[in-house]
Write a protein that holds these residues in place. Structure first.
Motif, PDB file in Angstrom:
ATOM      1  N   VAL A  16       0.912  -1.208   0.007  1.00 40.83           N
ATOM      2  CA  VAL A  16      -0.125  -0.034  -0.013  1.00 40.83           C
ATOM      3  C   VAL A  16       0.885   1.311  -0.007  1.00 40.83           C
ATOM      4  O   VAL A  16       0.492   2.217  -0.621  1.00 40.83           O
ATOM      5  N   ARG A  17       1.954   1.028   0.787  1.00 43.20           N
ATOM      6  CA  ARG A  17       2.727   2.204   0.821  1.00 43.20           C
ATOM      7  C   ARG A  17       3.577   2.913  -0.443  1.00 43.20           C
ATOM      8  O   ARG A  17       3.621   4.094  -0.917  1.00 43.20           O
ATOM      9  N   ASN A  18       3.638   1.802  -1.295  1.00 40.06           N
ATOM     10  CA  ASN A  18       4.367   2.335  -2.604  1.00 40.06           C
ATOM     11  C   ASN A  18       3.331   3.093  -3.574  1.00 40.06           C
ATOM     12  O   ASN A  18       3.736   4.299  -4.062  1.00 40.06           O
ATOM     13  N   PRO A  19       2.198   3.004  -3.814  1.00 38.85           N
ATOM     14  CA  PRO A  19       1.318   3.593  -4.561  1.00 38.85           C
ATOM     15  C   PRO A  19       0.939   4.872  -3.688  1.00 38.85           C
ATOM     16  O   PRO A  19       0.804   5.828  -4.426  1.00 38.85           O
ATOM     17  N   LEU A  20       1.118   4.694  -2.298  1.00 35.85           N
ATOM     18  CA  LEU A  20       0.635   6.255  -1.933  1.00 35.85           C
ATOM     19  C   LEU A  20       1.697   7.080  -2.127  1.00 35.85           C
ATOM     20  O   LEU A  20       1.773   8.379  -1.998  1.00 35.85           O
ATOM     21  N   ASN A  21       2.992   6.567  -1.988  1.00 36.37           N
ATOM     22  CA  ASN A  21       4.294   7.313  -2.195  1.00 36.37           C
ATOM     23  C   ASN A  21       4.066   8.159  -3.604  1.00 36.37           C
ATOM     24  O   ASN A  21       4.264   9.221  -4.004  1.00 36.37           O
ATOM     25  N   GLU A  49      -1.688   9.268 -13.385  1.00 35.79           N
ATOM     26  CA  GLU A  49      -0.986   8.449 -12.913  1.00 35.79           C
ATOM     27  C   GLU A  49      -1.576   8.203 -11.311  1.00 35.79           C
ATOM     28  O   GLU A  49      -1.493   7.446 -10.549  1.00 35.79           O
ATOM     29  N   ILE A  50      -1.938   9.360 -10.756  1.00 40.91           N
ATOM     30  CA  ILE A  50      -2.709   9.380  -9.423  1.00 40.91           C
ATOM     31  C   ILE A  50      -3.688   8.748  -9.289  1.00 40.91           C
ATOM     32  O   ILE A  50      -3.976   7.677  -8.282  1.00 40.91           O
ATOM     33  N   LEU A  51      -4.627   8.784 -10.378  1.00 41.77           N
ATOM     34  CA  LEU A  51      -5.787   7.872 -10.495  1.00 41.77           C
ATOM     35  C   LEU A  51      -5.616   6.517 -10.511  1.00 41.77           C
ATOM     36  O   LEU A  51      -6.076   5.593  -9.890  1.00 41.77           O
ATOM     37  N   GLN A  52      -4.560   6.033 -11.444  1.00 37.87           N
ATOM     38  CA  GLN A  52      -4.015   4.586 -11.545  1.00 37.87           C
ATOM     39  C   GLN A  52      -3.634   3.880 -10.180  1.00 37.87           C
ATOM     40  O   GLN A  52      -3.852   2.827  -9.690  1.00 37.87           O
ATOM     41  N   GLN A  53      -2.685   5.044  -9.507  1.00 37.90           N
ATOM     42  CA  GLN A  53      -2.223   4.383  -8.132  1.00 37.90           C
ATOM     43  C   GLN A  53      -3.416   4.293  -7.199  1.00 37.90           C
ATOM     44  O   GLN A  53      -3.332   3.440  -6.178  1.00 37.90           O
ATOM     45  N   CYS A  54      -4.311   5.081  -7.194  1.00 35.23           N
ATOM     46  CA  CYS A  54      -5.468   4.954  -6.373  1.00 35.23           C
ATOM     47  C   CYS A  54      -6.265   3.633  -6.452  1.00 35.23           C
ATOM     48  O   CYS A  54      -6.439   2.972  -5.772  1.00 35.23           O
ATOM     49  N   LYS A  55      -6.484   3.156  -7.804  1.00 34.03           N
ATOM     50  CA  LYS A  55      -6.860   1.979  -8.144  1.00 34.03           C
ATOM     51  C   LYS A  55      -6.016   0.851  -7.878  1.00 34.03           C
ATOM     52  O   LYS A  55      -6.460  -0.256  -7.080  1.00 34.03           O
ATOM     53  N   ASN A  56      -4.684   1.045  -7.687  1.00 33.01           N
ATOM     54  CA  ASN A  56      -3.757   0.015  -7.377  1.00 33.01           C
ATOM     55  C   ASN A  56      -4.040  -0.084  -5.818  1.00 33.01           C
ATOM     56  O   ASN A  56      -3.906  -1.245  -5.221  1.00 33.01           O
ATOM     57  N   CYS A  57      -4.154   0.922  -4.944  1.00 36.79           N
ATOM     58  CA  CYS A  57      -4.152   0.732  -3.508  1.00 36.79           C
ATOM     59  C   CYS A  57      -5.496   0.105  -3.401  1.00 36.79           C
ATOM     60  O   CYS A  57      -5.827  -0.871  -2.600  1.00 36.79           O
TER      61      CYS A  57
END
Length: 74
Positions: A16-21, A49-57
């Motif tokens: 979780v920390r990776n996409p949050l960073n 990219e922010i939206l994609q990382q939110c989906k990853n989380c």
């Protein structure tokens, strides 16, 4: 939460920390791009990219919930 072992929980936190960073870095980048009057396309890339990382989380959290539920029912 008792069914999650410590090593697995630490792996989850890391996942979780990776996409949050990445979200944090891209939000800062988006702010800098806006402040510097960058092109809309450059700004859009940061927000994509922010939206994609939110989906990853969301996926990591969903997977952890499913695993924890599966472990508890067995």
């Amino acid at each position: 939460m008792k069914s999650i072992e410590a090593a697995e929980f630490n792996k989850f936190i890391h996942s979780v920390r990776n996409p949050l960073n990445s979200i944090s870095l891209n939000a800062e980048l988006g702010k800098m791009l806006i402040d510097n009057h960058a092109s809309p396309e450059q700004i859009k890339k940061a927000f994509i990219e922010i939206l994609q990382q939110c989906k990853n989380c969301e996926q990591v959290l969903t997977d952890m919930r499913k695993k924890n539920t599966d472990d508890s029912s067995g």
